[in-house]
Write an enzyme that holds these catalytic residues in place. Structure first.
Site, PDB file in Angstrom:
ATOM      1  N   MET A   1      35.607  40.495  33.465  1.00 42.08           N
ATOM      2  CA  MET A   1      34.198  40.058  33.398  1.00 42.08           C
ATOM      3  C   MET A   1      33.293  41.268  33.223  1.00 42.08           C
ATOM      4  SD  MET A   1      34.166  37.452  36.597  1.00 42.08           S
ATOM      5  CE  MET A   1      35.501  36.277  36.884  1.00 42.08           C
TER       6      MET A   1
ATOM      7  N   ASP B   1      41.477  38.059  34.977  1.00 42.15           N
ATOM      8  CA  ASP B   1      40.106  37.760  34.567  1.00 42.15           C
ATOM      9  C   ASP B   1      39.294  39.037  34.391  1.00 42.15           C
ATOM     10  OD1 ASP B   1      39.942  34.799  34.677  1.00 42.15           O
ATOM     11  OD2 ASP B   1      40.551  35.114  36.754  1.00 42.15           O
TER      12      ASP B   1
ATOM     13  N   HIS C   1      47.516  35.474  35.458  1.00 38.63           N
ATOM     14  CA  HIS C   1      46.199  35.286  34.835  1.00 38.63           C
ATOM     15  C   HIS C   1      45.254  36.387  35.327  1.00 38.63           C
ATOM     16  CE1 HIS C   1      43.092  32.776  32.900  1.00 38.63           C
ATOM     17  NE2 HIS C   1      42.306  33.125  33.919  1.00 38.63           N
TER      18      HIS C   1
ATOM     19  N   MET D   1      37.774  25.420  30.270  1.00 42.22           N
ATOM     20  CA  MET D   1      37.230  25.799  31.583  1.00 42.22           C
ATOM     21  C   MET D   1      36.843  24.545  32.350  1.00 42.22           C
ATOM     22  SD  MET D   1      37.467  29.094  31.803  1.00 42.22           S
ATOM     23  CE  MET D   1      36.768  29.126  33.468  1.00 42.22           C
TER      24      MET D   1
ATOM     25  N   HIS E   1      42.179  36.850  30.357  1.00 38.50           N
ATOM     26  CA  HIS E   1      41.028  35.981  30.073  1.00 38.50           C
ATOM     27  C   HIS E   1      39.779  36.856  30.024  1.00 38.50           C
ATOM     28  CE1 HIS E   1      38.344  32.484  31.847  1.00 38.50           C
ATOM     29  NE2 HIS E   1      38.012  32.796  30.606  1.00 38.50           N
TER      30      HIS E   1
ATOM     31  N   ASP F   1      41.362  26.092  33.935  1.00 35.95           N
ATOM     32  CA  ASP F   1      41.029  27.203  34.831  1.00 35.95           C
ATOM     33  C   ASP F   1      39.818  26.823  35.667  1.00 35.95           C
ATOM     34  OD1 ASP F   1      40.586  29.671  35.989  1.00 35.95           O
ATOM     35  OD2 ASP F   1      40.207  30.728  34.102  1.00 35.95           O
TER      36      ASP F   1
ATOM     37  N   SER G   1      45.750  33.286  39.322  1.00 35.26           N
ATOM     38  CA  SER G   1      44.639  34.156  38.921  1.00 35.26           C
ATOM     39  C   SER G   1      44.451  35.226  39.981  1.00 35.26           C
ATOM     40  CB  SER G   1      43.351  33.339  38.777  1.00 35.26           C
ATOM     41  OG  SER G   1      42.248  34.223  38.770  1.00 35.26           O
TER      42      SER G   1
ATOM     43  N   GLY H   1      36.971  29.906  43.476  1.00 40.17           N
ATOM     44  CA  GLY H   1      36.580  29.049  44.595  1.00 40.17           C
ATOM     45  C   GLY H   1      35.536  27.994  44.277  1.00 40.17           C
TER      46      GLY H   1
ATOM     47  N   MET I   1      36.073  37.427  29.755  1.00 37.87           N
ATOM     48  CA  MET I   1      34.726  36.847  29.851  1.00 37.87           C
ATOM     49  C   MET I   1      33.740  37.963  29.532  1.00 37.87           C
ATOM     50  SD  MET I   1      35.610  34.569  33.184  1.00 37.87           S
ATOM     51  CE  MET I   1      37.117  35.486  33.414  1.00 37.87           C
TER      52      MET I   1
HETATM   53  C1  DX5 Z   1      36.729  32.246  36.986  1.00 36.63           C
HETATM   54  C2  DX5 Z   1      38.120  32.597  36.549  1.00 36.63           C
HETATM   55  C3  DX5 Z   1      39.205  31.884  37.233  1.00 36.63           C
HETATM   56  C4  DX5 Z   1      39.203  31.904  38.744  1.00 36.63           C
HETATM   57  C5  DX5 Z   1      39.706  30.553  39.189  1.00 36.63           C
HETATM   58  O1  DX5 Z   1      35.817  32.554  36.005  1.00 36.63           O
HETATM   59  O2  DX5 Z   1      38.276  32.399  35.160  1.00 36.63           O
HETATM   60  O3  DX5 Z   1      40.466  32.311  36.720  1.00 36.63           O
HETATM   61  O4  DX5 Z   1      39.962  32.909  39.338  1.00 36.63           O
HETATM   62  O5  DX5 Z   1      39.609  30.497  40.551  1.00 36.63           O
HETATM   63  P1  DX5 Z   1      39.932  29.224  41.428  1.00 36.63           P
HETATM   64  O6  DX5 Z   1      41.352  28.849  41.170  1.00 36.63           O
HETATM   65  O7  DX5 Z   1      39.701  29.748  42.815  1.00 36.63           O
HETATM   66  O8  DX5 Z   1      38.959  28.159  41.037  1.00 36.63           O
HETATM   67 ZN    ZN Z   2      40.253  32.809  34.286  1.00 33.67          ZN
END
Ligand code: DX5
Ligand code: ZN
Length: 221
Positions: free
Chosen positions: A40, A38, A36, A140, A69, A178, A11, A148, A71
């Site tokens: 948002m 993200d 991946h 999820m 992805h 994820d 990601s 993190g 969001m």
């Molecule tokens: C959070 C994202 C993830 C995120 C995962 O909403 O969808 O893809 O980057 O991060 P880690 O692997 O650090 O939990």
């Molecule tokens: Zn994600």
């Protein structure tokens, strides 16, 4: 349990945004299967991140599958732009929209693989009426919005239940997880439960021993 081909999806939310092109190339060379990405909107999740222009900007740095992805509270108007920018899989959230069938059809009509994500509190029954439209289901394992965070252990039985649903379709649907995925702990448990695509941001981009080692360790799960 049947042997499954595990795919690793770094990601880029945890990458160094100042060097995004070279970081995408580096994880691709280090053995990533999917990249991946993200997106948002500050409404569906309390954070802002990447848009279609960024996807287009990093597309030349990798020939891997771009796993986008979304969001977003209202993903529909952005699906064509992400498709044009170079997404291969477009995943929307089940919670965003009372007209999921229409949204999933838009992705398919854009010629892309169709993904559906479900938040930790969303029951898997939402998948039943539209599972025939899906190429990927994203369970999820954190509340989306930030990298993190800690893997929520009660998602393990949910992953197993979704794997069961996929098996019953007789189709090859990716089961992606994820959030909080690490090689020694959560990845093996999630794979055992039935996951076959592992997203990892912190676990890869912040790995002390480098990308290749981190990706190999995750795959060994
Ligand atoms: C959070 C994202 C993830 C995120 C995962 O909403 O969808 O893809 O980057 O991060 P880690 O692997 O650090 O939990
Ligand atoms: Zn994600």
């Amino acid at each position: 349990m049947a042997e499954r081909n595990i795919k690793i999806a770094p990601s880029i939310l945890s990458a160094d945004f100042g060097q995004l092109g070279s970081q995408v190339k580096a994880v691709s060379d280090a053995g990533a299967d999917y990249i991946h990405i993200d997106a948002m909107d500050g409404h569906f999740v309390p954070n802002l991140s990447l848009g279609p222009d960024l996807v287009a900007a990093i597309r030349p740095y990798s020939d891997k599958v771009f796993d986008v992805h979304l969001m977003l509270e209202k993903p529909d108007p952005f699906i064509p732009a992400f498709a044009k920018a170079g997404a291969d899989i477009i995943t929307v959230h089940a919670e965003c929209n009372p007209h999921l069938h229409r949204t999933l059809t838009l992705i398919k009509d854009a010629g892309k693989k169709v993904g559906l994500a479900i938040n930790p509190s969303t029951p898997i029954e939402v998948l039943t009426p539209i599972i025939d439209q899906l190429d990927l289901i994203l369970v999820m394992t954190i509340n989306p919005g930030f990298g993190g965070q800690k893997f929520i252990p009660t998602m393990l039985p949910k992953i197993s239940a979704v794997r069961q649903m996929i098996t019953e379709t007789g189709r090859d649907i990716d089961l992606e997880i994820d959030g909080g995925v690490y090689p020694e702990t959560t990845a093996p448990a999630a794979v055992k439960a039935g996951a076959n695509v592992l997203v990892s941001g912190t676990g890869i981009f912040k790995a002390e021993e480098g990308y290749e080692h981190a990706i190999r360790a995750l795959r060994a799960a």
